[in-house]
Design a protein around this motif. Structure first.
Motif, PDB file in Angstrom:
ATOM      1  N   VAL A 175     134.525  20.236 124.448  1.00  0.00           N
ATOM      2  CA  VAL A 175     134.709  21.639 124.826  1.00  0.00           C
ATOM      3  C   VAL A 175     134.443  21.838 126.315  1.00  0.00           C
ATOM      4  O   VAL A 175     135.188  22.562 127.001  1.00  0.00           O
ATOM      5  N   ALA A 176     133.409  21.184 126.839  1.00  0.00           N
ATOM      6  CA  ALA A 176     133.082  21.295 128.265  1.00  0.00           C
ATOM      7  C   ALA A 176     134.222  20.746 129.120  1.00  0.00           C
ATOM      8  O   ALA A 176     134.575  21.340 130.165  1.00  0.00           O
ATOM      9  N   LEU A 192     138.732  21.744 132.865  1.00  0.00           N
ATOM     10  CA  LEU A 192     140.142  21.503 133.201  1.00  0.00           C
ATOM     11  C   LEU A 192     140.967  22.782 133.139  1.00  0.00           C
ATOM     12  O   LEU A 192     141.930  22.939 133.898  1.00  0.00           O
ATOM     13  N   LEU A 193     140.611  23.688 132.238  1.00  0.00           N
ATOM     14  CA  LEU A 193     141.315  24.974 132.194  1.00  0.00           C
ATOM     15  C   LEU A 193     141.105  25.754 133.486  1.00  0.00           C
ATOM     16  O   LEU A 193     141.982  26.497 133.935  1.00  0.00           O
ATOM     17  N   ILE A 194     139.937  25.568 134.099  1.00  0.00           N
ATOM     18  CA  ILE A 194     139.633  26.270 135.340  1.00  0.00           C
ATOM     19  C   ILE A 194     140.322  25.624 136.541  1.00  0.00           C
ATOM     20  O   ILE A 194     140.908  26.318 137.375  1.00  0.00           O
ATOM     21  N   SER A 212     142.850  23.258 136.647  1.00  0.00           N
ATOM     22  CA  SER A 212     144.249  22.836 136.586  1.00  0.00           C
ATOM     23  C   SER A 212     145.107  23.858 135.842  1.00  0.00           C
ATOM     24  O   SER A 212     145.006  23.985 134.616  1.00  0.00           O
ATOM     25  N   PRO A 213     145.991  24.560 136.555  1.00  0.00           N
ATOM     26  CA  PRO A 213     146.898  25.520 135.900  1.00  0.00           C
ATOM     27  C   PRO A 213     147.818  24.843 134.876  1.00  0.00           C
ATOM     28  O   PRO A 213     148.122  25.435 133.838  1.00  0.00           O
ATOM     29  N   THR A 214     148.247  23.619 135.164  1.00  0.00           N
ATOM     30  CA  THR A 214     149.149  22.904 134.253  1.00  0.00           C
ATOM     31  C   THR A 214     148.465  22.610 132.926  1.00  0.00           C
ATOM     32  O   THR A 214     149.111  22.623 131.868  1.00  0.00           O
ATOM     33  N   PHE A 215     147.167  22.352 132.966  1.00  0.00           N
ATOM     34  CA  PHE A 215     146.430  22.033 131.749  1.00  0.00           C
ATOM     35  C   PHE A 215     146.423  23.206 130.769  1.00  0.00           C
ATOM     36  O   PHE A 215     146.285  23.011 129.557  1.00  0.00           O
ATOM     37  N   ARG A 216     146.594  24.416 131.292  1.00  0.00           N
ATOM     38  CA  ARG A 216     146.505  25.616 130.452  1.00  0.00           C
ATOM     39  C   ARG A 216     147.748  25.826 129.592  1.00  0.00           C
ATOM     40  O   ARG A 216     147.738  26.662 128.688  1.00  0.00           O
ATOM     41  N   LEU A 238     138.390  11.544 115.563  1.00  0.00           N
ATOM     42  CA  LEU A 238     139.382  12.495 116.082  1.00  0.00           C
ATOM     43  C   LEU A 238     138.886  13.127 117.377  1.00  0.00           C
ATOM     44  O   LEU A 238     139.637  13.228 118.359  1.00  0.00           O
ATOM     45  N   ILE A 239     137.626  13.529 117.390  1.00  0.00           N
ATOM     46  CA  ILE A 239     137.056  14.100 118.610  1.00  0.00           C
ATOM     47  C   ILE A 239     137.036  13.053 119.720  1.00  0.00           C
ATOM     48  O   ILE A 239     137.350  13.349 120.877  1.00  0.00           O
ATOM     49  N   GLY A 240     136.693  11.820 119.356  1.00  0.00           N
ATOM     50  CA  GLY A 240     136.676  10.743 120.338  1.00  0.00           C
ATOM     51  C   GLY A 240     138.024  10.509 120.973  1.00  0.00           C
ATOM     52  O   GLY A 240     138.140  10.356 122.200  1.00  0.00           O
ATOM     53  N   ILE A 241     139.085  10.483 120.164  1.00  0.00           N
ATOM     54  CA  ILE A 241     140.425  10.228 120.717  1.00  0.00           C
ATOM     55  C   ILE A 241     140.909  11.425 121.528  1.00  0.00           C
ATOM     56  O   ILE A 241     141.646  11.260 122.510  1.00  0.00           O
ATOM     57  N   LEU A 242     140.486  12.640 121.154  1.00  0.00           N
ATOM     58  CA  LEU A 242     140.839  13.821 121.946  1.00  0.00           C
ATOM     59  C   LEU A 242     140.136  13.793 123.298  1.00  0.00           C
ATOM     60  O   LEU A 242     140.709  14.229 124.310  1.00  0.00           O
ATOM     61  N   ILE A 243     138.907  13.276 123.326  1.00  0.00           N
ATOM     62  CA  ILE A 243     138.200  13.130 124.594  1.00  0.00           C
ATOM     63  C   ILE A 243     138.937  12.133 125.494  1.00  0.00           C
ATOM     64  O   ILE A 243     139.156  12.391 126.689  1.00  0.00           O
ATOM     65  N   ILE A 244     139.338  11.003 124.918  1.00  0.00           N
ATOM     66  CA  ILE A 244     140.089  10.000 125.685  1.00  0.00           C
ATOM     67  C   ILE A 244     141.403  10.580 126.188  1.00  0.00           C
ATOM     68  O   ILE A 244     141.774  10.421 127.354  1.00  0.00           O
ATOM     69  N   GLY A 245     142.124  11.283 125.302  1.00  0.00           N
ATOM     70  CA  GLY A 245     143.412  11.867 125.690  1.00  0.00           C
ATOM     71  C   GLY A 245     143.262  12.947 126.734  1.00  0.00           C
ATOM     72  O   GLY A 245     144.056  13.024 127.687  1.00  0.00           O
ATOM     73  N   THR A 246     142.250  13.788 126.567  1.00  0.00           N
ATOM     74  CA  THR A 246     141.995  14.853 127.547  1.00  0.00           C
ATOM     75  C   THR A 246     141.611  14.258 128.891  1.00  0.00           C
ATOM     76  O   THR A 246     142.044  14.733 129.953  1.00  0.00           O
ATOM     77  N   LEU A 247     140.788  13.217 128.842  1.00  0.00           N
ATOM     78  CA  LEU A 247     140.362  12.549 130.070  1.00  0.00           C
ATOM     79  C   LEU A 247     141.560  11.963 130.815  1.00  0.00           C
ATOM     80  O   LEU A 247     141.722  12.180 132.029  1.00  0.00           O
ATOM     81  N   ASN A 248     142.415  11.243 130.086  1.00  0.00           N
ATOM     82  CA  ASN A 248     143.603  10.653 130.705  1.00  0.00           C
ATOM     83  C   ASN A 248     144.506  11.724 131.292  1.00  0.00           C
ATOM     84  O   ASN A 248     144.972  11.630 132.438  1.00  0.00           O
ATOM     85  N   ASN A 249     144.772  12.753 130.500  1.00  0.00           N
ATOM     86  CA  ASN A 249     145.662  13.829 130.935  1.00  0.00           C
ATOM     87  C   ASN A 249     145.089  14.580 132.121  1.00  0.00           C
ATOM     88  O   ASN A 249     145.788  14.832 133.119  1.00  0.00           O
ATOM     89  N   GLY A 250     143.802  14.929 132.030  1.00  0.00           N
ATOM     90  CA  GLY A 250     143.171  15.691 133.098  1.00  0.00           C
ATOM     91  C   GLY A 250     143.112  14.935 134.410  1.00  0.00           C
ATOM     92  O   GLY A 250     143.412  15.483 135.481  1.00  0.00           O
ATOM     93  N   LEU A 251     142.750  13.657 134.342  1.00  0.00           N
ATOM     94  CA  LEU A 251     142.672  12.856 135.564  1.00  0.00           C
ATOM     95  C   LEU A 251     144.049  12.631 136.173  1.00  0.00           C
ATOM     96  O   LEU A 251     144.194  12.577 137.404  1.00  0.00           O
ATOM     97  N   ASN A 252     145.079  12.517 135.311  1.00  0.00           N
ATOM     98  CA  ASN A 252     146.446  12.399 135.824  1.00  0.00           C
ATOM     99  C   ASN A 252     146.884  13.677 136.534  1.00  0.00           C
ATOM    100  O   ASN A 252     147.504  13.634 137.601  1.00  0.00           O
TER     101      ASN A 252
END
Length: 311
Positions: A21-22, A27-29, A31-35, A265-279
């Motif tokens: 959630v953090a 990332l919502l704050i 990165s506009p694209t992330f929203r 599921l939460i773990g893979i969402l963290i990995i996916g969010t991390l990859n997406n956000g850093l990209n």
């Protein structure tokens, strides 16, 4: 002391969810694209393949083992399925069945050496990883199969990969949390000798778990092949890292006996969010690997520390 223990229990139960959630809030704050809704769907589509692998990995790790073959089996599934579809596009269903069967065989081989030959899971699956990758190259002669079946490619398009992932998530969650097989997995990973003494057929459980991991790897390979319209012998390299990371970050103990599918599921969402956000923030992929490694190490250290505090 009781307050500290209860606080630790709270962190063990909800800490990873709070981290996710953090990450979303930050990332919502920034990165506009992330929203955007499209980006959210994109994250889910990207994590679908690794999420399927991570679910299979969760079952294996919970028995106290590890499966390093999952990335190589993604390639095996792709080339086996691709070879059949290239020969006859209308036989895409046969291609999928053949791919899953091939991966199930590799999973059974892993399970046999771990359960019946007493080979450490790391060694058995490390050898299996190399053999499976070699098989993919030999089978395809080192060349990719480009598939022209629109029906098959639809499996990897739109919301279909997400639906497949969520269905597998739901089925495996029920299997682990609501069935005798799931209880036997917990027992095997918690104390294998006690499980055997209580009548659990541990060797059969291990065989089933590794076969399941193989089949799930095959499904992931089919989805990826459909998404890219090709079966490539080089694909899947390093996928086992994200699968292990998702399971461990989600609370699955590397020593076995502890873990849940929702946690993964939460773990893979963290990995996916991390990859997406850093990209989205234009962070180099090299730094992304470092961050993933730190997160895995931190999750394992937290698991060890929480066990010591709970004693």
């Amino acid at each position: 002391m009781k307050k500290n223990v209860s606080g630790m229990e709270f962190l063990k139960k909800y800490g990873i969810l709070l981290v996710l959630v953090a990450m979303w809030v930050i990332l919502l704050i920034v990165s506009p694209t992330f929203r955007t809704v499209d980006n959210a769907i994109n994250i889910l589509r990207q994590v679908a393949v690794n999420g399927i692998l991570a679910i299979g990995m969760t079952f294996v790790i919970m028995t106290g083992g590890i499966d390093l073959t999952v990335g190589s089996l993604v390639a095996v599934a792709g080339v086996v399925c691709g070879s059949i579809i290239v020969a006859n596009p209308s036989m895409w269903a046969v291609g999928i069945i053949a791919a899953l069967a091939a991966c199930a065989i590799f999973g059974a081989i892993n399970g046999f050496f771990v359960a019946y030959m007493g080979v450490p899971a790391f060694v058995a699956t490390l050898a299996g990883m190399t053999i499976a990758r070699g098989f993919a190259y030999v089978y395809s002669d080192g060349k990719p199969y480009t598939m022209a079946s629109k029906t098959f490619s639809s499996i990897g398009k739109g919301m279909v990969p997400i639906v497949i992932f969520l269905v597998i998530f739901a089925v495996c969650h029920i299997l682990l949390s609501r069935t005798k097989f799931g209880r036997y997995i917990y027992a095997t990973g918690g104390n294998i000798r006690a499980a055997e003494a209580s009548g659990v057929r541990v060797k059969r459980i291990l065989m089933k778990v590794y076969i399941m991991a193989g089949v799930l790897s095959g499904i992931a390979g089919v989805v990826l092949a459909a998404r890219t319209n090709s079966g490539q012998p080089a694909v899947g390299t390093g996928f086992e890292t994200d699968a292990i990371a998702a399971a461990v970050i989600g609370g699955t103990s590397m020593t076995g006996g502890i873990g849940t599918i929702p946690g993964t599921l939460i773990g893979i969402l963290i990995i996916g969010t991390l990859n997406n956000g850093l990209n989205l923030l234009n962070v180099s992929s090299y730094y992304q690997q470092i961050v993933k490694g730190i997160i895995i190490l931190g999750a394992v250290c937290f698991d060890i520390s929480s066990k010591k505090l709970s004693k």
